[in-house]
Design a protein around this motif. Structure first.
Motif, PDB file in Angstrom:
ATOM      1  N   PHE A 144      23.998  42.411  45.061  1.00  0.00           N
ATOM      2  CA  PHE A 144      23.196  41.227  44.740  1.00  0.00           C
ATOM      3  C   PHE A 144      24.076  39.997  44.591  1.00  0.00           C
ATOM      4  O   PHE A 144      23.660  38.875  44.920  1.00  0.00           O
ATOM      5  CB  PHE A 144      22.388  41.447  43.461  1.00  0.00           C
ATOM      6  N   SER A 145      25.274  40.192  44.062  1.00  0.00           N
ATOM      7  CA  SER A 145      26.211  39.073  43.941  1.00  0.00           C
ATOM      8  C   SER A 145      26.564  38.516  45.319  1.00  0.00           C
ATOM      9  O   SER A 145      26.582  37.295  45.533  1.00  0.00           O
ATOM     10  CB  SER A 145      27.483  39.529  43.218  1.00  0.00           C
ATOM     11  N   LEU A 188      33.344  21.661  51.018  1.00  0.00           N
ATOM     12  CA  LEU A 188      33.858  23.033  50.997  1.00  0.00           C
ATOM     13  C   LEU A 188      34.305  23.433  49.594  1.00  0.00           C
ATOM     14  O   LEU A 188      34.020  24.536  49.120  1.00  0.00           O
ATOM     15  CB  LEU A 188      35.021  23.172  51.978  1.00  0.00           C
ATOM     16  N   LEU A 189      35.008  22.527  48.917  1.00  0.00           N
ATOM     17  CA  LEU A 189      35.500  22.815  47.574  1.00  0.00           C
ATOM     18  C   LEU A 189      34.349  22.970  46.584  1.00  0.00           C
ATOM     19  O   LEU A 189      34.375  23.854  45.719  1.00  0.00           O
ATOM     20  CB  LEU A 189      36.449  21.704  47.110  1.00  0.00           C
ATOM     21  N   ILE A 190      33.320  22.124  46.715  1.00  0.00           N
ATOM     22  CA  ILE A 190      32.186  22.214  45.799  1.00  0.00           C
ATOM     23  C   ILE A 190      31.442  23.534  45.985  1.00  0.00           C
ATOM     24  O   ILE A 190      31.112  24.222  45.009  1.00  0.00           O
ATOM     25  CB  ILE A 190      31.241  21.019  46.004  1.00  0.00           C
ATOM     26  N   PHE A 196      32.343  30.697  43.186  1.00  0.00           N
ATOM     27  CA  PHE A 196      33.282  31.376  42.289  1.00  0.00           C
ATOM     28  C   PHE A 196      32.665  31.586  40.917  1.00  0.00           C
ATOM     29  O   PHE A 196      32.777  32.672  40.329  1.00  0.00           O
ATOM     30  CB  PHE A 196      34.570  30.561  42.168  1.00  0.00           C
ATOM     31  N   LEU A 197      31.980  30.566  40.387  1.00  0.00           N
ATOM     32  CA  LEU A 197      31.339  30.696  39.081  1.00  0.00           C
ATOM     33  C   LEU A 197      30.225  31.736  39.117  1.00  0.00           C
ATOM     34  O   LEU A 197      30.070  32.522  38.167  1.00  0.00           O
ATOM     35  CB  LEU A 197      30.787  29.333  38.640  1.00  0.00           C
ATOM     36  N   LEU A 198      29.459  31.760  40.199  1.00  0.00           N
ATOM     37  CA  LEU A 198      28.403  32.768  40.332  1.00  0.00           C
ATOM     38  C   LEU A 198      28.994  34.174  40.335  1.00  0.00           C
ATOM     39  O   LEU A 198      28.448  35.095  39.709  1.00  0.00           O
ATOM     40  CB  LEU A 198      27.608  32.532  41.620  1.00  0.00           C
ATOM     41  N   MET A 202      28.108  37.145  37.646  1.00  0.00           N
ATOM     42  CA  MET A 202      27.562  38.420  38.086  1.00  0.00           C
ATOM     43  C   MET A 202      28.471  39.581  37.704  1.00  0.00           C
ATOM     44  O   MET A 202      27.994  40.672  37.365  1.00  0.00           O
ATOM     45  CB  MET A 202      27.340  38.393  39.598  1.00  0.00           C
ATOM     46  N   ARG A 203      29.777  39.358  37.725  1.00  0.00           N
ATOM     47  CA  ARG A 203      30.705  40.420  37.328  1.00  0.00           C
ATOM     48  C   ARG A 203      30.574  40.721  35.833  1.00  0.00           C
ATOM     49  O   ARG A 203      30.607  41.884  35.412  1.00  0.00           O
ATOM     50  CB  ARG A 203      32.135  40.025  37.672  1.00  0.00           C
ATOM     51  N   GLY A 204      30.414  39.672  35.036  1.00  0.00           N
ATOM     52  CA  GLY A 204      30.205  39.892  33.606  1.00  0.00           C
ATOM     53  C   GLY A 204      28.903  40.617  33.339  1.00  0.00           C
ATOM     54  O   GLY A 204      28.827  41.494  32.466  1.00  0.00           O
ATOM     55  N   LEU A 205      27.855  40.266  34.090  1.00  0.00           N
ATOM     56  CA  LEU A 205      26.572  40.950  33.943  1.00  0.00           C
ATOM     57  C   LEU A 205      26.688  42.420  34.323  1.00  0.00           C
ATOM     58  O   LEU A 205      26.103  43.292  33.665  1.00  0.00           O
ATOM     59  CB  LEU A 205      25.524  40.258  34.818  1.00  0.00           C
ATOM     60  N   GLU A 206      27.444  42.704  35.370  1.00  0.00           N
ATOM     61  CA  GLU A 206      27.630  44.092  35.798  1.00  0.00           C
ATOM     62  C   GLU A 206      28.304  44.915  34.704  1.00  0.00           C
ATOM     63  O   GLU A 206      27.872  46.036  34.389  1.00  0.00           O
ATOM     64  CB  GLU A 206      28.473  44.138  37.073  1.00  0.00           C
ATOM     65  N   LYS A 207      29.348  44.364  34.081  1.00  0.00           N
ATOM     66  CA  LYS A 207      30.045  45.090  33.019  1.00  0.00           C
ATOM     67  C   LYS A 207      29.127  45.344  31.827  1.00  0.00           C
ATOM     68  O   LYS A 207      29.135  46.418  31.236  1.00  0.00           O
ATOM     69  CB  LYS A 207      31.274  44.292  32.570  1.00  0.00           C
TER      70      LYS A 207
END
Length: 232
Positions: A144-145, A188-190, A196-198, A202-207
């Motif tokens: 999903f991420s 591109l940077l924006i 990156f923030l998303l 999502m990684r924190g939500l997964e943990k």
């Protein structure tokens, strides 16, 4: 860039974020409804859910936006504003991809878990809500991420409707400055920073979800030291 041009870009970022949130919510709802339907015991429900998935996965998101914004007004007699037209087209399209993630995660749950629910006389909905989804949802987060990042990049397609998203605003700034390299580098940077923030969220939500079902994050294996401390 001048302050006025930066303000235009920031307004584009805000529109892109709104579109991302709305279309992600719609895509998530579609993904779970269709994905669960694809595991239904009735073949007609599975067939209809599979038909929807194949249709929307097999069509272009760009053409879907054209259809929703330009064809629907002539066919149905009413027209959506660009924000909701983009939300509908992107949500339905990416929801079809998400439904495969949901279906795959549900079917990957250990069959013994399902049999345990049947032995406890749980209804199909109770088995889904209390047994299958709590174990399947944490496994859905990584794909999903990735899908959410693809949706973020897909929001740039709405610029064809004249919607003032990040891509459309960046093009206006490019025309004003007559400079392509600078503004497109900023874009591109924006997009990268948002993605990156998303990913971090999502990684924190997964943990958190895996910890809720007793799963620990995977750790790198540590090689044991040789007996006697090794060769000296």
């Amino acid at each position: 860039m001048t302050a006025g041009l930066w303000e235009l870009v920031l307004k584009g970022v805000w529109v892109t974020l709104q579109l991302l949130v709305f279309s992600a919510l719609l895509a998530g709802a579609v993904a779970f409804v269709v994905g669960i339907a694809r595991t239904h015991r009735l073949w007609i429900v599975r067939f209809l859910a599979g038909f929807y998935t194949e249709v929307f996965r097999g069509t272009s998101a760009l053409v879907m936006i054209f259809w929703v914004f330009f064809v629907m007004p002539t066919a149905l007699g009413w027209q959506l504003v660009p924000m909701w037209a983009g939300t509908l087209a992107l949500g339905l399209t990416y929801g079809a991809y998400g439904s495969e993630i949901v279906r795959g995660a549900l079917t990957a749950v250990d069959p013994a878990q399902k049999e345990g629910g049947i032995a406890l006389s749980f209804t199909p909905w109770q088995r889904m809500r209390l047994i299958l989804l709590p174990q399947a949802v944490p496994e859905m987060i990584p794909p999903f991420s990735n899908l959410l990042i693809e949706l973020l990049k897909g929001t740039a397609l709405v610029s064809i409707m004249g919607m003032g998203d990040l891509a459309f605003s960046g093009n206006l700034v490019r025309l004003a400055l007559q400079e392509s390299a600078e503004i497109y580098t900023y874009l591109l940077l924006i997009y990268f920073v948002i993605a990156f923030l998303l990913t971090r969220v999502m990684r924190g939500l997964e943990k958190k979800l895996k910890a809720g079902v007793g799963k620990r994050p995977e750790k790198k294996a540590v090689m044991p030291e040789p007996v006697g401390g090794g060769v000296k």
